[in-house]
Design an enzyme around this catalytic site. Structure first.
Site, PDB file in Angstrom:
ATOM      1  N   PHE A 101      -1.379 -33.401  -5.757  1.00  0.00           N
ATOM      2  CA  PHE A 101      -0.926 -34.581  -5.344  1.00  0.00           C
ATOM      3  C   PHE A 101      -1.377 -35.674  -6.191  1.00  0.00           C
ATOM      4  CE2 PHE A 101      -2.112 -31.823  -1.535  1.00  0.00           C
ATOM      5  CZ  PHE A 101      -0.880 -31.794  -1.014  1.00  0.00           C
ATOM      6  N   LYS A 104      -7.319 -41.604 -11.992  1.00  0.00           N
ATOM      7  CA  LYS A 104      -6.436 -40.790 -11.139  1.00  0.00           C
ATOM      8  C   LYS A 104      -5.485 -41.654 -10.152  1.00  0.00           C
ATOM      9  CE  LYS A 104      -8.080 -38.526  -7.355  1.00  0.00           C
ATOM     10  NZ  LYS A 104      -8.865 -37.568  -6.944  1.00  0.00           N
ATOM     11  N   ASP A 126      -6.733 -29.894  -0.477  1.00  0.00           N
ATOM     12  CA  ASP A 126      -6.335 -29.065  -1.600  1.00  0.00           C
ATOM     13  C   ASP A 126      -7.520 -28.376  -2.532  1.00  0.00           C
ATOM     14  OD1 ASP A 126      -4.449 -27.797  -3.358  1.00  0.00           O
ATOM     15  OD2 ASP A 126      -4.226 -29.450  -4.632  1.00  0.00           O
TER      16      ASP A 126
END
Ligand SMILES: *[C@@H]1O[C@H](CO)[C@@H](O)[C@H](O)[C@H]1NC(C)=O
Ligand SMILES: *[C@@H]1O[C@H](CO)[C@@H](O)[C@H](O)[C@H]1NC(C)=O
Ligand SMILES: *[C@@H]1O[C@H](CO)[C@@H](O)[C@H](O)[C@H]1NC(C)=O
Length: 979
Positions: free
Chosen positions: A715, A732, A831
């Site tokens: 993601f 990020k 995740d």
């Protein structure tokens, strides 16, 4: 199942040896230096001595083995005749002996100079060096013409070492009949060519290596056994295989084979075991299998086989596994009837119709879960007295549970959950005195819980939840000595909780929630094992028993929505493991107990007007205000979270629909593309080093250039940004972030990130700052990136990561995850995989991507929402249907990470999930060894034993049932204690 293989494997090899024993010895006389006195010496009891040459060779080997072998009991005494040493066999002649067989399995050997000595043993016929730590075969010895061993060696077992040779390195053994290379890293450029060297090959086993290419068909000898499972073989099953008319064992499972299964099995009339599981085979089950009368085991589970299942399939087979295919149609009425049938697994297909009423007397295991089977459960299912495991869950079965099931005297597992069964639970179930697990949840069962259940003396799990059961809880239930998990929630059970509960000894989870129970909460047992006690949504009154703190390991205590009154016992404060205390909507009064200041505990006491939250310095004001706010926040987060979920889901769908869209998104902007416009940016960290260094403009410039990308997770995309003062940070980009805050509000996003920014744990990647741009959200972190755990393990580096490093990574991740799960508002991971665990250094892992999903309270349905989360291989099986992120789900993902560290294998290889593979091997202790990465497990006994302990933990984390998985806190404790 393994018995079948074991039955003939040794026989096969012995057969060859006996047959061929004489020939080499005729040769042997011609070149051995026979001592002059040989013929004269004859002793009756003792075996004759070896020739001086062989004796000195054996002494050389002995000194090597004695120095390497950690197990002292194997040490060989040089004073004895080597023929008398453990693992050595000789052939006796009248005056002398010759070594014919050396067997040194699991001796801790790694020094390949032993091959130079072995090479000089020209009489050797059988060599077993399995389960050692050889990394190199010293090909030069074999190729050398002075290696006499190779002339006569017939059987070579090198399985379970760390050999990464090429298969062609073994081409110098023309006499080999039995070759076992399983569980190594042998590679082969051309399997057919490499196997063509052996002209007498009868048994070739190379399970779990790095073999690729087509299934070989070049073997010259009369092949009896071919085992190539767990490699990377591709293509279809070649017709050439069908000329090995003497084949008894063919195992091609866990490869990448495609196409249909050839309908040629009439050419393999001696086949006993056929394993094709875990490939991508299509088409129907070939009818010619019906002509193989010797076939006793057939497994083709986890393929894409279609079509009906014909009656002949089970005509000869004893063990059948066709689970997880796309088989359809009905189960033929005589399918389960054939004589000798022992185990049938058809789980996870699309079978419909009724379950056949007549079953073979020998059938002991029947798994038909996850199909579309309807109609009634046949009353005759227990006419077979051998049935021990019956799983019919997840179908559309109707009608009553037949009382005749009580005749299944051997039954230890009965799972009828998730059907449409109605009527009452028959009393006769109480006669199943071998029953360990009984699952009847999610049906429409009514009537009382039979009091006969107290006769189930070894029952450990009883799940009757989500039915319409009524009446009282039979007091005998809590007298079942081994009962550990009892789920009765979601019924109409009334009356009191039996006082016999205090005699319960092994309760781990007790859920009686959502019933109509009345009366008081009785004295609690003094079990230390209990982690969950849920009595919520009943009509209980009276006080909370003061001895409730005897459940000292309690993690979740839910007494909400009852009529409890009086004080909350202050002894609750001693429950140090508690993570959730749910007391809302009762009539409790007085102060809320004090807990350890640093205990990560979520307390909910809303709806108790008389309760004073002592932790709040508000002069006795009821906590309702605070709690209302709490609820309000929960709702906001839930909505925000749901939106995130929806967006992420949308992104996933878009990604999977269009690879191109994904790629464009993924590559980022080309260099020189416009710099994102900052809408707002905020520093979260107070650390002045960072506050002075971080420059938002610089960060955005870095993001505009895709050359700065150093990592992509599912993601997120990570960029490296050099700040004006020269220090480097990671930026990020949340790939789906545009949707997050266009729908929600920036304010909410900011608040969430700021909560996360305050987390302080060295094993969690905590954001220092965030930036919102017109279409994306960015988080800034310290750049301490030494790759991910995935890079470390599977990055193609040649050096093997030692166990202490792997163990410390496991501990670090467990600490981080325990911390996140223990937060007041637990942070769950959407995740969690080795790709989202960053390495600050080789031994300092940090869990990343923590902001992706936040859940307020996983134990409460209001705090959960649907999403399919994670990376393939790490997704727990229940997510597929619960659609709900849970702590137990995270524990599963963590278990997969442990398995990666233990095996060195990726989470999915050859289309098989690592967790499933490990579970399938976990049944037998000798197979458990094979799960471990032998490159490290063989380094010392201490390492080996600690790895086995950690393996046990990993296996419990990846348990199929979320209920069976330990909590992270316990996982961490077990990891600490793993010796
Ligand atoms: C072999 O060992 C056994 C005891 O283990 C002993 O009785 C026997 O004498 C030994 N034979 C030789 C040839 O050393
Ligand atoms: C099968 O075994 C028989 C008997 O040992 C032998 O004659 C025959 O050649 C073998 N078949 C093959 C294809 O090797
Ligand atoms: C199997 O054997 C039967 C005779 O027993 C024969 O009629 C049939 O053709 C054979 N089937 C195949 C596919 O070889």
């Amino acid at each position: 199942m393994a018995m079948v293989e074991r039955r003939y494997a040794p026989c096969a090899s012995h057969g060859f040896f006996l047959l061929r024993l004489l020939l080499p010895f005729l040769l042997f006389f011609s070149f051995i230096d026979v001592p002059p006195a040989a013929a004269a010496t004859t002793t009756t009891t003792q075996s004759p001595p070896l020739t001086d040459t062989q004796k000195s060779i054996m002494n050389d080997i002995a000194s090597l083995v004695n120095s390497e072998s950690a197990s002292a009991n194997t040490s060989w005494n040089a004073a004895d005749n080597p023929c008398n040493w453990t693992g050595i066999s000789c052939r006796n002649f009248s005056s002398f002996s010759a070594v014919t067989s050396i067997s040194l399995p699991n001796y801790g050997l790694s020094d390949s100079s032993i091959f130079a000595h072995l090479c000089r043993l020209d009489t050797l016929q059988s060599l077993d060096l399995s389960r050692n730590s050889f990394t190199n075969l010293s090909v030069q010895f074999f190729a050398n013409s002075s290696c006499s061993m190779k002339k006569g060696l017939q059987s070579l077992n090198l399985s379970t070492n760390q050999l990464a040779n090429s298969l062609s390195d073994l081409s110098h053994f023309p006499q080999l009949e039995v070759l076992d290379l399983s569980f190594n890293s042998f590679a082969s450029r051309n399997l057919s060519a490499d196997l063509g060297y052996f002209h007498k090959l009868k048994s070739f086993k190379a399970s779990t290596n790095k073999l690729s290419g087509d299934v070989p068909t070049s073997m010259v000898g009369s092949l009896l056994e071919l085992v190539l499972s767990g490699n990377q073989l591709s293509g279809s099953i070649p017709l050439g295989l069908f000329r090995y008319e003497n084949l008894t064992l063919l195992d091609l499972s866990q490869n990448h084979l495609t196409g249909p299964v050839p309908d040629k099995f009439m050419s393999l009339p001696k086949l006993e075991t056929l394993l094709l599981s875990g490939n991508k085979l299509i088409g129907e089950i070939p009818a010619s299998l019906s002509n193989v009368t010797t076939l006793s085991r057939f497994a083709a589970n986890q393929n894409n086989l279609t079509g009906p299942i014909a009656s002949w399939i089970t005509k000869h087979v004893r063990m059948l596994d066709l689970s997880y295919n796309n088989l359809s149609g009905t189960i033929p009425s005589d399918f389960l009837l054939h004589q000798g049938l022992q185990s049938v697994d058809l789980t996870g297909n699309m079978l419909s119709g009724a379950i056949p009423g007549t079953l073979s007397q020998s059938l002991y295991r029947l798994r038909l879960g996850g199909n579309q089977l309807g109609e009634n459960i046949p009353v005759s299912v227990c006419d077979t007295l051998s049935m021990t495991s019956l799983e019919l869950d997840g179908n559309q079965l109707i009608g009553n549970i037949p009382p005749e099931l009580g005749g299944c005297k051997s039954l230890s597992l009965l799972n009828l959950a998730s059907n449409n069964l109605n009527g009452s639970v028959p009393d006769s179930i109480g006669k199943l005195d071998k029953l360990v697990v009984l699952k009847l949840q999610k049906n429409n069962l009514s009537g009382p819980i039979p009091s006969t259940f107290s006769d189930l003396k070894i029952l450990s799990t009883l799940n009757l939840s989500q039915n319409s059961l009524s009446g009282e809880i039979p007091s005998g239930i809590f007298e079942i000595p081994k009962l550990s998990n009892l789920y009765l929630q979601g019924n109409n059970i009334s009356g009191p909780i039996p006082i016999s509960i205090s005699s319960s000894k092994y309760l781990i989870e007790l859920n009686l929630g959502d019933n109509a129970l009345t009366g008081i909460i009785p004295t609690m047992p003094t079990t230390v094992t209990t982690s969950l006690l849920n009595l919520s949504h009943n009509h209980l009154n009276g006080h909370i028993p003061s001895n409730i703190n005897s459940l000292s390991e309690l993690e979740i205590l839910d007494l909400s929505h009852n009529y409890l009154s009086g004080d909350v016992p202050s002894s609750l404060g001693s429950l140090q493991s508690l993570t959730l205390l749910e007391l809302s909507y009762n009539n409790l009064s007085g102060p809320v107990p004090r807990f350890r200041p640093n205990q990560n505990l979520d307390i909910d006491v809303v709806g108790n007007p008389g309760l004073v939250n002592g932790t709040e310095n508000n002069n006795g004001t009821p906590t309702t205000d605070k709690k209302k706010r709490h609820y309000f926040i929960i709702i906001i987060f839930t909505i925000a979270g749901a939106l995130v979920g929806l967006c992420v889901l949308a992104v996933i769908i878009v990604m999977s629909l269009s690879k191109r869209v994904y790629r464009v998104e993924d590559e980022g902007l080309p260099a020189g593309e416009s710099v994102p416009q900052i809408i707002s940016g905020r520093l979260i960290t107070m650390n002045s080093i960072h506050t002075s260094a971080v420059d938002f403009m610089k960060a955005m410039e870095a993001v505009a250039n895709h050359q700065n990308i150093f990592l992509k997770t599912r993601f997120c995309t990570y960029y490296k940004a050099v700040m004006p003062n020269g220090s480097t940070y990671s930026v990020k980009k949340l790939n789906s972030s545009d949707k997050i805050f266009q729908i929600g509000s920036q304010e909410k996003f900011s608040r969430e990130i700021e909560v996360l920014g305050k987390l302080a744990n060295s094993n969690v990647m905590v954001p220092l700052a965030y930036i919102l741009s017109t279409d994306c959200a960015y988080l800034i972190y310290e750049h301490a990136h030494n790759g991910t755990v995935s890079d470390l393990l599977h990055g193609g580096k040649s050096e093997v990561i030692d166990w202490p490093s792997r163990y410390s990574i496991a501990l670090g991740v467990a600490q981080g995850l325990t911390f996140l799960h223990g937060c007041t508002q637990p942070v769950l991971l959407l995740d969690l995989s080795t790709r989202t665990i960053h390495l600050k250094s080789t031994n300092e892992p940090q869990i990343g991507d923590i902001e992706l999903y936040k859940i307020i309270d996983p134990s409460r349905s209001t705090g959960s929402f649907s999403i399919i989360a994670g990376t393939v291989g790490y997704i727990p099986p229940e997510y597929a249907y619960t659609m709900r992120l849970t702590m137990a789900g995270n524990v599963y993902s963590f278990g997969v990470i442990l398995l990666e560290l233990l095996t060195g294998k990726p989470s999915v290889s050859d289309g098989t999930e690592l967790a499933k593979w490990a579970l399938s091997l976990s049944g037998r202790p000798d197979q458990r060894e094979q799960i471990l990465d032998t490159r490290v497990s063989g380094t010392s006994i201490a390492v080996h034993s600690q790895m086995l302990s950690v393996l046990n933990i990993a296996l419990s984390c990846v348990a199929f049932s979320p209920d069976a998985r330990p909590k992270m806190r316990n996982v961490l404790r077990m990891l600490f204690n793993a010796k």
